[in-house]
Design an enzyme around this catalytic site. Structure first.
Site, PDB file in Angstrom:
ATOM      1  CE  LYS A  54      -0.340  -0.240   5.058  1.00 34.61           C
ATOM      2  NZ  LYS A  54      -1.203  -0.650   6.189  1.00 34.61           N
ATOM      3  NE  ARG A 152      -6.710   0.435  11.122  1.00 36.00           N
ATOM      4  CZ  ARG A 152      -5.461   0.278  10.683  1.00 36.00           C
ATOM      5  NH1 ARG A 152      -4.551   1.206  10.919  1.00 36.00           N
ATOM      6  NH2 ARG A 152      -5.114  -0.803   9.998  1.00 36.00           N
ATOM      7  CG  HIS A 181      -3.990  -4.487  11.796  1.00 31.18           C
ATOM      8  ND1 HIS A 181      -2.815  -5.032  11.329  1.00 31.18           N
ATOM      9  CD2 HIS A 181      -3.773  -3.148  11.868  1.00 31.18           C
ATOM     10  CE1 HIS A 181      -1.934  -4.051  11.121  1.00 31.18           C
ATOM     11  NE2 HIS A 181      -2.490  -2.904  11.448  1.00 31.18           N
ATOM     12  NE  ARG A 237      -2.755  -7.875   7.670  1.00 28.20           N
ATOM     13  CZ  ARG A 237      -3.316  -8.415   8.749  1.00 28.20           C
ATOM     14  NH1 ARG A 237      -3.850  -9.625   8.688  1.00 28.20           N
ATOM     15  NH2 ARG A 237      -3.358  -7.746   9.888  1.00 28.20           N
ATOM     16  CE1 TYR A 281      11.791  31.878   1.755  1.00 33.77           C
ATOM     17  CE2 TYR A 281      11.862  29.484   1.817  1.00 33.77           C
ATOM     18  CZ  TYR A 281      11.642  30.654   1.120  1.00 33.77           C
ATOM     19  OH  TYR A 281      11.282  30.607  -0.188  1.00 33.77           O
ATOM     20  CB  CYS A 328      13.597  25.735   1.104  1.00 37.43           C
ATOM     21  SG  CYS A 328      14.613  26.979   1.930  1.00 37.43           S
ATOM     22  CG  ASP A 330      11.298  23.381  -4.555  1.00 36.64           C
ATOM     23  OD1 ASP A 330      10.474  22.457  -4.530  1.00 36.64           O
ATOM     24  OD2 ASP A 330      10.992  24.583  -4.689  1.00 36.64           O
TER      25      ASP A 330
HETATM   26  C1  LIG Z   1      -0.425  -1.580   6.883  1.00 37.92           C
HETATM   27  C2  LIG Z   1      -0.973  -2.843   7.375  1.00 37.92           C
HETATM   28  C3  LIG Z   1      -0.135  -3.942   7.616  1.00 37.92           C
HETATM   29  C4  LIG Z   1       1.375  -3.860   7.556  1.00 37.92           C
HETATM   30  O1  LIG Z   1       1.871  -3.452   8.815  1.00 37.92           O
HETATM   31  P1  LIG Z   1       3.463  -3.326   9.061  1.00 37.92           P
HETATM   32  O2  LIG Z   1       3.569  -2.866  10.466  1.00 37.92           O
HETATM   33  O3  LIG Z   1       3.940  -2.305   8.099  1.00 37.92           O
HETATM   34  O4  LIG Z   1       4.038  -4.651   8.818  1.00 37.92           O
HETATM   35  C5  LIG Z   1      -0.725  -5.148   7.947  1.00 37.92           C
HETATM   36  N1  LIG Z   1      -2.067  -5.256   8.061  1.00 37.92           N
HETATM   37  C6  LIG Z   1      -2.906  -4.209   7.874  1.00 37.92           C
HETATM   38  C7  LIG Z   1      -4.378  -4.406   8.047  1.00 37.92           C
HETATM   39  C8  LIG Z   1      -2.390  -2.972   7.550  1.00 37.92           C
HETATM   40  O5  LIG Z   1      -3.233  -1.938   7.378  1.00 37.92           O
END
Ligand SMILES: *Cc1c(COP(=O)(O)O)cnc(C)c1O
Length: 404
Positions: A54, A152, A181, A237, A281, A328, A330
């Site tokens: 992602k 969540r 998660h 994951r 700046y 800055c 850039d």
């Molecule tokens: C982003 C995400 C992950 C990955 O988590 P990491 O800490 O980067 O390994 C796994 N599961 C879900 C649902 C996520 O949103």
């Protein structure tokens, strides 16, 4: 386009440097990405690895990273949005793709036509996806997200059985997975993570008792993959660890895992400050003596955090160069570590922590954030170069991927 490159002395990154194009660039070592997938596969087997790509693969560029992860044996890719999944399909990536987040019902048909696996948490979503599958004239695999404590996205554990039955009763939907998660798998105390795992296992048991095959069961993010048993999970994951970064400095990675990305630039100009001169700046830095400074063509709009003004540093040809005054949009000015610094010199802005360049973790700490935000903050306009065996094989400029 010329793809010649040169070997430039600079610590903390690959030896290969592009000899043309924008000086500011990121290099992504695909051997590191593949090695990271393999290291986690070995440690979690027989569970598989879902590569989380992602947010443009955490700033690394999703197409090349996804290909490398699949080549190294990732069983599935995960993205946050439908558009991110479609981008991978348009690059001819054929692996299963899971959309982790909630999608807008208006995106369902597009998702199904692109064979993206949607994640569902409510009965209304199940009905809407079944309708969309009808309109797409296609079957659709879907997964259920269970909220075991993150609060969540997800369904309450008590609602999962009804949800699964609703999916099974839709003739064009298949349940291909159930996941949750962890909220605190990178924290010092794994007690809460254990209770989340317990709730998840109960949900899976309830489905099986009711004669419903849950498909792929998966819980662990990177921290979980390293610290929690993957027994009972079909996959983990892997997000931040895919890129060789730790979820937290206290969480180790598997042996051999290493950062894939280095952000670099070149000195654009060398200036001499008089005592009393101020830089950038707001005039926050004043030279107290004659001082050589170097101009770098990189700023916060590239992903060099403005919070590093006056506190961060970069590496110029192996030596530490402190940021002078404000970063800055850039451009950024740094102090020269020695008299020899000249226009065109190699600069490592951040990398794997070798040499005197800061690591992403160093930068995150200075900016008061986490490595995730530093990596995903590398701007679209920064060209990415992909290396295999130390040589460039592709470049990404904006959304234009060119294979070399
Ligand atoms: C982003 C995400 C992950 C990955 O988590 P990491 O800490 O980067 O390994 C796994 N599961 C879900 C649902 C996520 O949103």
């Amino acid at each position: 386009m010329a793809i010649g490159g040169v070997h430039t002395k600079a610590e903390g990154g690959p030896a290969w440097w592009p000899d043309s194009g924008r000086a500011t660039h990121a290099v992504i070592d695909l051997d590191a990405i593949e090695g990271n997938v393999r290291a986690v596969r070995r440690s979690v087997a027989p569970a598989g690895v879902i590569a989380v790509v992602k947010a443009n693969a955490y700033g690394h560029g999703s197409v090349m990273v996804a290909e490398a992860a699949v080549a190294a044996g990732a069983v599935m890719l995960a993205v946050a949005t439908v558009d991110e999944g479609v981008e991978l399909r348009e690059a001819w990536i054929d692996a299963p793709i899971l959309v982790l987040g909630p999608a807008d019902p208006a995106e369902y048909v597009d998702a199904i036509r692109n064979r993206l696996t949607l994640t569902l948490a409510t009965i209304d979503q199940v009905d809407a996806v079944a309708q969309a599958a009808g309109r797409a004239d296609s079957d659709a695999g879907v997964q259920i997200k269970v909220d075991t404590g993150m609060r969540r996205y997800g369904a309450a554990p008590a609602d999962v059985l009804d949800l699964a039955r609703r999916i099974e009763s839709a003739p064009n939907l298949h349940l291909t997975g159930v996941f949750t998660h962890f909220a605190d798998a990178d924290g010092p105390d794994l007690h809460f993570t254990g209770s989340q795992l317990g709730r998840f296992e109960t949900v899976i048991g309830t489905l099986r008792d009711a004669g419903i095959e849950p498909g792929l069961a998966h819980c662990s993010n990177t921290a979980g993959a390293v610290r929690v048993s993957s027994a009972g999970q079909g996959a983990v994951r892997l997000g931040i660890g895919l890129y060789g970064l730790r979820p937290d400095d206290t969480v180790p990675l598997e042996p051999g895992m290493r950062p894939a990305l280095t952000l670099r630039t070149r000195v654009a100009q060398v200036r001499l400050l008089e005592p009393g001169d101020t830089v950038s700046y707001g005039r926050t830095y004043m030279a107290s003596a004659h001082e050589r400074v170097a101009l770098l063509p990189i700023g916060y709009a590239d992903g060099l955090r403005r919070g590093l003004s006056g506190s961060g540093w970069v590496d110029i040809v192996g030596d530490r160069a402190p940021i002078r005054g404000r970063v800055c949009m850039d451009q950024t000015v740094v102090g020269c570590p020695n008299e020899a610094v000249a226009s065109g010199d190699a600069v490592v802005v951040f990398g794997d922590g070798h040499g005197s360049a800061p690591s992403l973790s160093d930068v995150a700490k200075l900016a008061g954030t986490i490595t995730y935000e530093i990596a995903t903050g590398i701007a679209h306009r920064v060209p990415r170069w992909y290396l295999r065996h130390g040589q460039p094989i592709a470049t990404l400029r904006g959304s234009r991927l060119q294979r070399l």
